[in-house]
Design a protein around this motif. Sequence first.
Motif, PDB file in Angstrom:
ATOM      1  N   ARG A 156       0.822  -1.214   0.000  1.00 53.91           N
ATOM      2  CA  ARG A 156       0.000   0.000   0.000  1.00 53.91           C
ATOM      3  C   ARG A 156       0.859   1.268   0.000  1.00 53.91           C
ATOM      4  NH1 ARG A 156      -5.457  -0.988   3.638  1.00 53.91           N
ATOM      5  NH2 ARG A 156      -6.021  -2.999   2.714  1.00 53.91           N
ATOM      6  N   GLY A 157       1.883   1.217  -0.849  1.00 45.65           N
ATOM      7  CA  GLY A 157       2.715   2.400  -1.032  1.00 45.65           C
ATOM      8  C   GLY A 157       3.892   2.513  -0.095  1.00 45.65           C
ATOM      9  N   GLU A 158       4.054   1.590   0.851  1.00 44.27           N
ATOM     10  CA  GLU A 158       5.177   1.624   1.786  1.00 44.27           C
ATOM     11  C   GLU A 158       6.101   0.435   1.539  1.00 44.27           C
ATOM     12  OE1 GLU A 158       5.994   3.902   3.979  1.00 44.27           O
ATOM     13  OE2 GLU A 158       4.239   5.178   3.641  1.00 44.27           O
ATOM     14  N   GLU A 159       7.405   0.726   1.475  1.00 41.48           N
ATOM     15  CA  GLU A 159       8.403  -0.314   1.238  1.00 41.48           C
ATOM     16  C   GLU A 159       8.518  -1.215   2.468  1.00 41.48           C
ATOM     17  OE1 GLU A 159      13.225  -0.685   0.443  1.00 41.48           O
ATOM     18  OE2 GLU A 159      12.206   1.257   0.192  1.00 41.48           O
ATOM     19  N   SER A 160       8.609  -2.556   2.210  1.00 39.49           N
ATOM     20  CA  SER A 160       8.770  -3.516   3.308  1.00 39.49           C
ATOM     21  C   SER A 160       9.895  -4.472   2.944  1.00 39.49           C
ATOM     22  CB  SER A 160       7.473  -4.298   3.543  1.00 39.49           C
ATOM     23  OG  SER A 160       7.598  -5.133   4.681  1.00 39.49           O
ATOM     24  N   ASN A 161      10.929  -4.537   3.831  1.00 40.74           N
ATOM     25  CA  ASN A 161      12.139  -5.300   3.528  1.00 40.74           C
ATOM     26  C   ASN A 161      12.329  -6.500   4.462  1.00 40.74           C
ATOM     27  OD1 ASN A 161      13.284  -3.515   1.412  1.00 40.74           O
ATOM     28  ND2 ASN A 161      13.227  -2.029   3.088  1.00 40.74           N
ATOM     29  N   GLY A 162      11.250  -7.153   4.780  1.00 36.90           N
ATOM     30  CA  GLY A 162      11.323  -8.315   5.654  1.00 36.90           C
ATOM     31  C   GLY A 162       9.997  -8.556   6.341  1.00 36.90           C
ATOM     32  N   MET A 163      10.042  -9.338   7.430  1.00 35.29           N
ATOM     33  CA  MET A 163       8.802  -9.671   8.138  1.00 35.29           C
ATOM     34  C   MET A 163       9.101  -9.861   9.618  1.00 35.29           C
ATOM     35  SD  MET A 163       6.384 -12.994   7.466  1.00 35.29           S
ATOM     36  CE  MET A 163       5.096 -13.506   8.616  1.00 35.29           C
ATOM     37  N   ILE A 164       8.309  -9.185  10.460  1.00 33.86           N
ATOM     38  CA  ILE A 164       8.399  -9.416  11.905  1.00 33.86           C
ATOM     39  C   ILE A 164       7.504 -10.616  12.217  1.00 33.86           C
ATOM     40  CG2 ILE A 164       8.050  -8.423  14.180  1.00 33.86           C
ATOM     41  CD1 ILE A 164       8.381  -5.672  12.941  1.00 33.86           C
ATOM     42  N   CYS A 165       8.058 -11.638  12.864  1.00 31.22           N
ATOM     43  CA  CYS A 165       7.409 -12.954  12.908  1.00 31.22           C
ATOM     44  C   CYS A 165       6.799 -13.307  14.262  1.00 31.22           C
ATOM     45  CB  CYS A 165       8.418 -14.054  12.552  1.00 31.22           C
ATOM     46  SG  CYS A 165       9.094 -13.895  10.898  1.00 31.22           S
ATOM     47  N   ALA A 166       5.720 -14.039  14.173  1.00 29.80           N
ATOM     48  CA  ALA A 166       5.173 -14.767  15.321  1.00 29.80           C
ATOM     49  C   ALA A 166       5.871 -16.118  15.395  1.00 29.80           C
ATOM     50  CB  ALA A 166       3.663 -14.960  15.156  1.00 29.80           C
ATOM     51  N   LEU A 167       5.813 -16.775  16.549  1.00 28.03           N
ATOM     52  CA  LEU A 167       6.465 -18.089  16.685  1.00 28.03           C
ATOM     53  C   LEU A 167       5.852 -19.120  15.747  1.00 28.03           C
ATOM     54  CD1 LEU A 167       7.050 -18.386  20.545  1.00 28.03           C
ATOM     55  CD2 LEU A 167       8.775 -18.078  18.765  1.00 28.03           C
ATOM     56  N   TYR A 168       4.522 -19.089  15.561  1.00 28.47           N
ATOM     57  CA  TYR A 168       3.900 -20.092  14.682  1.00 28.47           C
ATOM     58  C   TYR A 168       4.286 -19.883  13.227  1.00 28.47           C
ATOM     59  CZ  TYR A 168       0.323 -16.494  13.677  1.00 28.47           C
ATOM     60  OH  TYR A 168      -0.333 -15.351  13.301  1.00 28.47           O
ATOM     61  N   GLU A 169       4.713 -18.628  12.886  1.00 31.72           N
ATOM     62  CA  GLU A 169       5.119 -18.358  11.510  1.00 31.72           C
ATOM     63  C   GLU A 169       6.499 -18.907  11.198  1.00 31.72           C
ATOM     64  OE1 GLU A 169       2.712 -14.258  10.428  1.00 31.72           O
ATOM     65  OE2 GLU A 169       4.430 -14.121  11.794  1.00 31.72           O
ATOM     66  N   ILE A 170       7.312 -19.154  12.229  1.00 23.72           N
ATOM     67  CA  ILE A 170       8.643 -19.724  11.969  1.00 23.72           C
ATOM     68  C   ILE A 170       8.661 -21.242  12.174  1.00 23.72           C
ATOM     69  CG2 ILE A 170       9.786 -17.566  12.586  1.00 23.72           C
ATOM     70  CD1 ILE A 170      10.660 -18.895  15.224  1.00 23.72           C
ATOM     71  N   GLY A 171       7.505 -21.836  12.594  1.00 21.76           N
ATOM     72  CA  GLY A 171       7.449 -23.292  12.641  1.00 21.76           C
ATOM     73  C   GLY A 171       6.998 -23.924  13.936  1.00 21.76           C
ATOM     74  N   ILE A 172       6.686 -23.106  14.964  1.00 24.27           N
ATOM     75  CA  ILE A 172       6.205 -23.667  16.229  1.00 24.27           C
ATOM     76  C   ILE A 172       4.682 -23.766  16.179  1.00 24.27           C
ATOM     77  CG2 ILE A 172       6.129 -23.406  18.738  1.00 24.27           C
ATOM     78  CD1 ILE A 172       8.919 -23.964  17.611  1.00 24.27           C
ATOM     79  N   ASP A 173       4.152 -24.979  16.406  1.00 20.87           N
ATOM     80  CA  ASP A 173       2.711 -25.202  16.336  1.00 20.87           C
ATOM     81  C   ASP A 173       1.970 -24.315  17.337  1.00 20.87           C
ATOM     82  OD1 ASP A 173       0.047 -26.432  16.663  1.00 20.87           O
ATOM     83  OD2 ASP A 173       0.875 -28.039  15.435  1.00 20.87           O
ATOM     84  N   LYS A 174       0.829 -23.779  16.914  1.00 18.64           N
ATOM     85  CA  LYS A 174       0.047 -22.874  17.770  1.00 18.64           C
ATOM     86  C   LYS A 174      -0.396 -23.523  19.075  1.00 18.64           C
ATOM     87  CE  LYS A 174      -2.051 -19.260  14.907  1.00 18.64           C
ATOM     88  NZ  LYS A 174      -3.334 -18.658  14.478  1.00 18.64           N
ATOM     89  N   LYS A 175      -0.550 -24.855  19.071  1.00 20.57           N
ATOM     90  CA  LYS A 175      -1.056 -25.515  20.282  1.00 20.57           C
ATOM     91  C   LYS A 175      -0.076 -25.398  21.456  1.00 20.57           C
ATOM     92  CE  LYS A 175       0.651 -30.158  19.073  1.00 20.57           C
ATOM     93  NZ  LYS A 175       0.255 -31.525  18.714  1.00 20.57           N
ATOM     94  N   PHE A 176       1.181 -25.060  21.166  1.00 21.04           N
ATOM     95  CA  PHE A 176       2.182 -24.909  22.222  1.00 21.04           C
ATOM     96  C   PHE A 176       2.289 -23.478  22.738  1.00 21.04           C
ATOM     97  CE2 PHE A 176       4.143 -28.368  19.493  1.00 21.04           C
ATOM     98  CZ  PHE A 176       3.715 -29.399  20.311  1.00 21.04           C
ATOM     99  N   LEU A 177       1.561 -22.551  22.148  1.00 26.08           N
ATOM    100  CA  LEU A 177       1.790 -21.131  22.409  1.00 26.08           C
ATOM    101  C   LEU A 177       0.764 -20.535  23.367  1.00 26.08           C
ATOM    102  CD1 LEU A 177       2.590 -19.969  18.764  1.00 26.08           C
ATOM    103  CD2 LEU A 177       4.172 -20.807  20.507  1.00 26.08           C
TER     104      LEU A 177
END
Length: 788
Positions: free
Chosen positions: A109-130
């Motif tokens: 939406r018009g703003e440059e983005s050079n990466g991603m700030i991650c949640a634990l489930y986004e890097i591979g930890i199952d949500k049931k553990f969080l």
Amino acid sequence: MKLSKNFVRDYVDVQADLKTLAEDMTRVGNEYDSAEKLVPSTKLVIGKVLECKAHPDSDHLHVCKVDVGTEVLNIVCGAPNVRENIKVIVALAGAELPNGFLIKKSNIRGEESNGMICALYEIGIDKKFLSEEDKNGIHILPDDAPVGKDPVEYLKLDDEVIDFELTANRGDLLSILGMAYEIGAIYDKKVKEVDLSHGESGDDLNNSFEVRVNTDNCKLFLARKALNVTIKESPDFIKNRLIASDIRPINNVVDISNYVMLELGQPLHFYDADRLGNCIETRMAKNGEKLTTLDGIQRDLEETDIVISDGTRAIGLAGVMGGLDTEIEETTKNVLIEAAIFDSVRVRKTSKKIVRSEASNRFEKGLDPNRTYMAIERAVKLLEKYADATIQTGTVVYDKTDKTEKKIDILVKDINDLLGTNISKADVLDVFRRLDFKYTENGDLITVTVPTRRLDISIKEDLIEEVGRIYGVDNIKGKLPVVPMKIGSVDKTQREIRDKMISLGLNETLSYVLINDKDVHKYTNDSFEELKLLDPMTEERNVLRYSLIPSLYKIYEYNKAHYIKDVSIFEIGKGFFKKEEKYGENTKLCALMTGEYYLGINNKKEIDFYIIKGVLEEILNYLGYEGRYSFCIPKETLKEFHPGQVAEVNVNGEIVGVVGRIHPEISKEPVYVFEINLDNLLAKKVSKMKFKEISIYPSIRKDIAIILDKNISADEISKVIKKAGGNLLVNYEMFDVYENVILGDRRSVAYSLTFGSNTKTLTDDEVNPIVEKIIESLEKNLKAELRK
């Protein structure tokens, strides 16, 4: 069993990489499903949010400036909990997250983005553990997290996991320590001792607490007490090892229970001691007894369930699940620890009704009583260290187990003869050393002492298997067998019957030998005791069949449900039974027919009793029993058959089978079956089949109709006609049956009589006297009269 590489390194020095370790374990008989990092994501760094502003063109996005150590990146983030001055996990451009998700530089939406700030489930930890916070937003790291460093290492999630598919007999491998012994044998590494050291104080627990065992289904029960525990979050290493083993962390006390179970293979149960009282009892449940388990569900118990009681009421299902009334809560101060061994069959049956769990799985496989003692000491050690507990002096013990280590005598020759190898004695002894099996030598005889942790080893052949797999199947050189061999054989008769049935237009089936116990006594009046499975996978298939008809009827129902109306099938299979305390089995031929029967091109006929009877006659004649069998009315009612369309098959005076229509109450559609006991039938010897040429001279056909009593069977009529007809009567067939009110208790039956000769053409002058003789014989023997 999921093996955490970090966890097993506590007990054995593993230098091999993950894939090599998995393959080496497979080579000794332990197959695996997967081997991968706990967090498979790449190019992750710890970052600090320096600035966080609302996106000018969105009501939920934020534009952040994030320091990643080497540079400050502009990153658009939609998490509700992102803000300035927090440490976060950043996936840099080029990072690959689970499911192949690739991070790229983009414009949002018009703003440059050079990466991603991650949640634990986004890097591979199952949500049931969080936690709820981590489920709904990014993960916020502690303030001491070093910017620019690897967040996976910082969080101690840099673990690797192998998911093993273990064989049923290797219950010892359902523990990290058991895996350590296996890996130690592979790589010739020493397994480290388990730290059980702890303090204790106060009055002996035996003076204030009682353990009662009122069932033979509990062989060992230990109880210890931890006082003044502090309920809090577990240390990271405990939480991460539970997560790697697919167990959700809860709090330090509950987590220690699960941790010790994973570590030593012994399930434990922790009770809130202040809600328990001064007694714990193991007994069988009472029918209808109620228990609310930890999942909040009220259970109706049966007398086959083992329960834990406080002396008056049930507070847990032994080996399966604890009760809600004594669970560990945030306010718990004093904990009673239970370590026990319950009957594996009882636990399995109860767990199938309630829930299969990590604990019940271990009870079902069998437990080492020495590990039970280790586990309870290990639990109080960890409670003292990580829950600030004071351990009360003393252990309450009930123990009826045999902890004697098995001793097995074996010769190197025995090993080589069975494996077909030439392994030296030194190599054999080296295998036992690596397995940590003690042994003594007496000449060529080796006496091996098997540790109690290896419940799967009890005979000489088990030791030979151990030598073979640890020495290495790949190291065994192949050679041609030198043992005497004989030519194999097949049951020629069964193959001939199968070919004949197929030639008659029926399709062969192969059905399950397991059926429901409600069907096992159907379609037969034979007296027998059914063979019921002790632990069926499903109640629909819980008993071995006696008759094949229920199996074929299930196949018919499946076809009917799929709109297939014409079904002609057969099977040659086994029936099983128990009679007079003896087990037996017999081979049966069974057929089922319904719908239309194919008679040739553009020629079909609706299947009836006479068609399936004709198929059976073709088989009996083919096997050489022509003229030696008959069909008779059953002496006892076969309630699953139509009462007017059923007959028993008699061969040489013995009933060998049944043929008929299934009762309309079972099937509204006309379904016909027959079943023959081939073992009984083929036991009756027959001479070789004889063939004669078809006569070149024409035959003469004569029809007669007679009136006789309804109670006279077709078989009785046939015998009189055959005897009176002599050699010139080559065939006779009933082609009409007529009844009406005028005839009353009598009926009219019409027969077609065929006469012929191999030497000449017959004349009416030669045939008519024979017909007269047949009629006279019917009148004399059956009181029949010729219908005019």
